[in-house]
Design a protein around this motif. Structure first.
Motif, PDB file in Angstrom:
ATOM      1  N   VAL A 105       0.960  -1.250  -0.038  1.00 52.31           N
ATOM      2  CA  VAL A 105       0.074  -0.059  -0.031  1.00 52.31           C
ATOM      3  C   VAL A 105       1.054   1.356   0.003  1.00 52.31           C
ATOM      4  CG1 VAL A 105      -1.634   1.456   1.487  1.00 52.31           C
ATOM      5  CG2 VAL A 105      -1.842  -1.195   1.206  1.00 52.31           C
ATOM      6  N   MET A 106       1.741   1.231   0.742  1.00 52.54           N
ATOM      7  CA  MET A 106       2.569   2.460   0.900  1.00 52.54           C
ATOM      8  C   MET A 106       3.553   2.660  -0.376  1.00 52.54           C
ATOM      9  SD  MET A 106       3.665   4.962   2.659  1.00 52.54           S
ATOM     10  CE  MET A 106       2.814   4.438   4.100  1.00 52.54           C
ATOM     11  N   LEU A 107       3.942   1.343  -1.049  1.00 48.91           N
ATOM     12  CA  LEU A 107       4.738   1.806  -2.334  1.00 48.91           C
ATOM     13  C   LEU A 107       3.680   2.197  -3.330  1.00 48.91           C
ATOM     14  CD1 LEU A 107       6.692  -1.894  -2.482  1.00 48.91           C
ATOM     15  CD2 LEU A 107       7.652   0.475  -2.268  1.00 48.91           C
ATOM     16  N   LYS A 108       2.492   1.744  -3.390  1.00 49.45           N
ATOM     17  CA  LYS A 108       1.717   2.275  -4.301  1.00 49.45           C
ATOM     18  C   LYS A 108       1.389   3.913  -4.048  1.00 49.45           C
ATOM     19  CE  LYS A 108      -0.895  -1.776  -5.310  1.00 49.45           C
ATOM     20  NZ  LYS A 108      -2.060  -2.507  -5.401  1.00 49.45           N
ATOM     21  N   ILE A 109       1.253   4.218  -2.830  1.00 54.29           N
ATOM     22  CA  ILE A 109       1.020   5.691  -2.543  1.00 54.29           C
ATOM     23  C   ILE A 109       2.214   6.612  -2.998  1.00 54.29           C
ATOM     24  CG2 ILE A 109       0.944   7.316  -0.663  1.00 54.29           C
ATOM     25  CD1 ILE A 109      -0.888   5.248   0.952  1.00 54.29           C
ATOM     26  N   ILE A 110       3.470   6.052  -2.669  1.00 54.92           N
ATOM     27  CA  ILE A 110       4.784   6.883  -3.323  1.00 54.92           C
ATOM     28  C   ILE A 110       4.797   6.641  -4.508  1.00 54.92           C
ATOM     29  CG2 ILE A 110       7.264   6.660  -3.134  1.00 54.92           C
ATOM     30  CD1 ILE A 110       6.875   5.498  -0.247  1.00 54.92           C
ATOM     31  N   PHE A 111       4.426   5.896  -5.288  1.00 60.49           N
ATOM     32  CA  PHE A 111       4.331   5.748  -6.615  1.00 60.49           C
ATOM     33  C   PHE A 111       3.347   6.656  -7.420  1.00 60.49           C
ATOM     34  CE2 PHE A 111       3.637   2.975 -10.690  1.00 60.49           C
ATOM     35  CZ  PHE A 111       4.612   3.642 -11.506  1.00 60.49           C
ATOM     36  N   LEU A 112       2.246   6.502  -6.562  1.00 53.89           N
ATOM     37  CA  LEU A 112       1.238   7.489  -7.136  1.00 53.89           C
ATOM     38  C   LEU A 112       1.833   9.087  -7.247  1.00 53.89           C
ATOM     39  CD1 LEU A 112      -2.607   7.595  -6.334  1.00 53.89           C
ATOM     40  CD2 LEU A 112      -1.454   9.907  -6.228  1.00 53.89           C
ATOM     41  N   THR A 113       2.391   9.389  -5.973  1.00 52.56           N
ATOM     42  CA  THR A 113       2.874  10.899  -5.843  1.00 52.56           C
ATOM     43  C   THR A 113       3.966  11.231  -6.927  1.00 52.56           C
ATOM     44  OG1 THR A 113       2.319  10.403  -3.491  1.00 52.56           O
ATOM     45  CG2 THR A 113       3.998  12.084  -4.174  1.00 52.56           C
ATOM     46  N   LEU A 114       4.920  10.240  -7.207  1.00 49.58           N
ATOM     47  CA  LEU A 114       5.934  10.370  -8.115  1.00 49.58           C
ATOM     48  C   LEU A 114       5.305  10.452  -9.403  1.00 49.58           C
ATOM     49  CD1 LEU A 114       8.645   7.724  -6.738  1.00 49.58           C
ATOM     50  CD2 LEU A 114       8.747  10.330  -6.433  1.00 49.58           C
ATOM     51  N   ILE A 115       4.378   9.717  -9.815  1.00 55.95           N
ATOM     52  CA  ILE A 115       3.606   9.881 -11.162  1.00 55.95           C
ATOM     53  C   ILE A 115       3.025  11.415 -11.202  1.00 55.95           C
ATOM     54  CG2 ILE A 115       1.788   9.105 -12.603  1.00 55.95           C
ATOM     55  CD1 ILE A 115       2.028   6.222 -11.650  1.00 55.95           C
ATOM     56  N   LYS A 116       2.356  11.673 -10.294  1.00 57.29           N
ATOM     57  CA  LYS A 116       1.836  13.191 -10.227  1.00 57.29           C
ATOM     58  C   LYS A 116       2.999  14.243 -10.437  1.00 57.29           C
ATOM     59  CE  LYS A 116      -1.954  15.678  -9.614  1.00 57.29           C
ATOM     60  NZ  LYS A 116      -3.074  15.931 -10.273  1.00 57.29           N
ATOM     61  N   LEU A 117       4.114  13.991  -9.685  1.00 58.16           N
ATOM     62  CA  LEU A 117       5.151  14.876  -9.972  1.00 58.16           C
ATOM     63  C   LEU A 117       5.501  14.827 -11.238  1.00 58.16           C
ATOM     64  CD1 LEU A 117       7.011  14.658  -6.527  1.00 58.16           C
ATOM     65  CD2 LEU A 117       5.842  16.686  -7.103  1.00 58.16           C
ATOM     66  N   ARG A 118       5.815  13.782 -11.840  1.00 56.61           N
ATOM     67  CA  ARG A 118       6.717  13.764 -13.079  1.00 56.61           C
ATOM     68  C   ARG A 118       5.902  14.054 -14.289  1.00 56.61           C
ATOM     69  NH1 ARG A 118      11.919  13.712 -15.108  1.00 56.61           N
ATOM     70  NH2 ARG A 118      11.865  12.637 -17.240  1.00 56.61           N
ATOM     71  N   ARG A 119       4.532  13.267 -14.513  1.00 56.68           N
ATOM     72  CA  ARG A 119       3.737  13.532 -15.600  1.00 56.68           C
ATOM     73  C   ARG A 119       2.619  14.333 -15.414  1.00 56.68           C
ATOM     74  NH1 ARG A 119       6.432  12.337 -19.402  1.00 56.68           N
ATOM     75  NH2 ARG A 119       4.527  12.110 -20.659  1.00 56.68           N
ATOM     76  N   HIS A 120       2.182  14.759 -14.037  1.00 60.12           N
ATOM     77  CA  HIS A 120       0.923  15.614 -13.944  1.00 60.12           C
ATOM     78  C   HIS A 120      -0.323  15.040 -14.415  1.00 60.12           C
ATOM     79  CE1 HIS A 120      -0.848  19.030 -12.417  1.00 60.12           C
ATOM     80  NE2 HIS A 120      -1.219  19.900 -13.509  1.00 60.12           N
ATOM     81  N   LYS A 121      -0.420  13.781 -14.010  1.00 62.38           N
ATOM     82  CA  LYS A 121      -1.691  12.978 -14.532  1.00 62.38           C
ATOM     83  C   LYS A 121      -2.714  13.540 -13.790  1.00 62.38           C
ATOM     84  CE  LYS A 121       0.050   9.843 -17.362  1.00 62.38           C
ATOM     85  NZ  LYS A 121      -0.334   9.701 -18.686  1.00 62.38           N
ATOM     86  N   THR A 122      -4.239  13.590 -14.347  1.00 55.63           N
ATOM     87  CA  THR A 122      -5.348  14.098 -13.695  1.00 55.63           C
ATOM     88  C   THR A 122      -5.677  13.277 -12.293  1.00 55.63           C
ATOM     89  OG1 THR A 122      -7.090  12.775 -15.186  1.00 55.63           O
ATOM     90  CG2 THR A 122      -5.959  15.330 -15.887  1.00 55.63           C
ATOM     91  N   ASN A 123      -6.307  13.694 -11.613  1.00 55.44           N
ATOM     92  CA  ASN A 123      -6.881  12.624 -10.351  1.00 55.44           C
ATOM     93  C   ASN A 123      -7.754  11.598 -11.016  1.00 55.44           C
ATOM     94  OD1 ASN A 123      -5.368  14.268  -8.798  1.00 55.44           O
ATOM     95  ND2 ASN A 123      -7.468  15.452  -8.069  1.00 55.44           N
ATOM     96  N   PHE A 124      -8.521  11.898 -12.267  1.00 56.26           N
ATOM     97  CA  PHE A 124      -9.152  11.038 -12.649  1.00 56.26           C
ATOM     98  C   PHE A 124      -8.397   9.721 -13.225  1.00 56.26           C
ATOM     99  CE2 PHE A 124     -11.413   8.962 -16.487  1.00 56.26           C
ATOM    100  CZ  PHE A 124     -12.455   8.402 -15.991  1.00 56.26           C
ATOM    101  N   GLU A 125      -7.346  10.050 -13.822  1.00 56.34           N
ATOM    102  CA  GLU A 125      -6.556   9.074 -14.748  1.00 56.34           C
ATOM    103  C   GLU A 125      -5.729   8.270 -13.478  1.00 56.34           C
ATOM    104  OE1 GLU A 125      -4.193  10.082 -18.264  1.00 56.34           O
ATOM    105  OE2 GLU A 125      -4.302  12.022 -17.299  1.00 56.34           O
ATOM    106  N   LEU A 126      -5.470   8.849 -12.370  1.00 57.29           N
ATOM    107  CA  LEU A 126      -4.529   8.277 -11.286  1.00 57.29           C
ATOM    108  C   LEU A 126      -5.724   7.286 -10.234  1.00 57.29           C
ATOM    109  CD1 LEU A 126      -2.391  11.102 -10.114  1.00 57.29           C
ATOM    110  CD2 LEU A 126      -1.561   8.929 -11.313  1.00 57.29           C
TER     111      LEU A 126
END
Length: 224
Positions: A4-25
């Motif tokens: 769970v923690m790995l997924k949370i960190i991965f989500l944060t990194l994707i948001k920082l790098r790719r600026h994906k929308t909340n819907f996509e994530l």
């Protein structure tokens, strides 16, 4: 570390790098958009508070030890290479905020920061952010950069960084290219010096350029 923690960190990194929308994530991680928002805000605040505790400013001896040989030969006292960069923001509703964030250089509303690195390429200084209308000098006046440098240090910057008088009491030199005045020819020695400064100062521009692939810095963000 659990999954769970790995997924949370991965989500944060994707948001920082790719600026994906909340819907996509939310679709990618099979959670609600509200959960994505909570994770993003929580971890952004957490990283901000923790990273502020890091002392990014290296000692003079450490800077010189890791400086490239050519830098030590030509500009041995250089402690910092500095340049300004701007990130777009959405146009505020308040006329005062519009004026303070409007950048005549970018022709849009932005926030501006000063970024500095050591001769070896280590990012060692990032100022607070200000509206795009401020000058480099105004940021320096409001920052603690003059207190960080030691006597005998020098800072390398572009022509717009005309703040020699602010650093003079600390005996810190500002290495910038010579201002060309009409009807005055520059000597060969001055031209060679300016070329050397230009060839070294480009490193800070490259360092700043490494952050541009992070889309969150290139897409207009809400002022809040």
């Amino acid at each position: 570390m659990d999954q769970v923690m790995l997924k949370i960190i991965f989500l944060t990194l994707i948001k920082l790098r790719r600026h994906k929308t909340n819907f996509e994530l939310s679709r990618l991680f099979s959670i609600s958009e509200h959960s994505v928002t909570n994770i993003w805000i929580t971890w952004l605040n957490f990283m901000s508070r923790k990273w502020r505790e890091l002392d990014l400013w290296p000692s003079r001896d450490l800077v010189r030890f890791f400086s490239p040989l050519d830098f030590n030969l030509k500009f041995p006292s250089t402690r910092l290479l500095v340049d300004g960069t701007e990130m777009p923001v959405k146009k505020p509703k308040s006329p005062i905020a519009q004026q303070s964030t409007y950048s005549t250089c970018k022709n849009r509303n932005t926030v501006k920061v000063l970024v500095g690195c050591s001769p070896s390429g280590l990012v060692s200084y990032v100022s607070d952010s200000y509206g795009g209308s401020v000058s480099d000098r105004q940021i320096v006046e409001r920052s603690n950069l003059t207190n960080l440098c030691d006597t005998g240090d020098s800072i390398m910057a572009d022509k717009g960084f005309n703040v020699q008088d602010l650093f003079a009491p600390s005996d810190v030199t500002i290495n910038i290219q010579t201002f060309f005045k009409k009807r005055n020819r520059m000597t060969g020695k001055t031209v060679l010096r300016d070329r050397k400064i230009s060839s070294k100062r480009v490193h800070i521009e490259r360092i700043i350029g490494l952050a541009k692939p992070f889309k969150i810095l290139t897409v207009a963000i809400n002022r809040t």
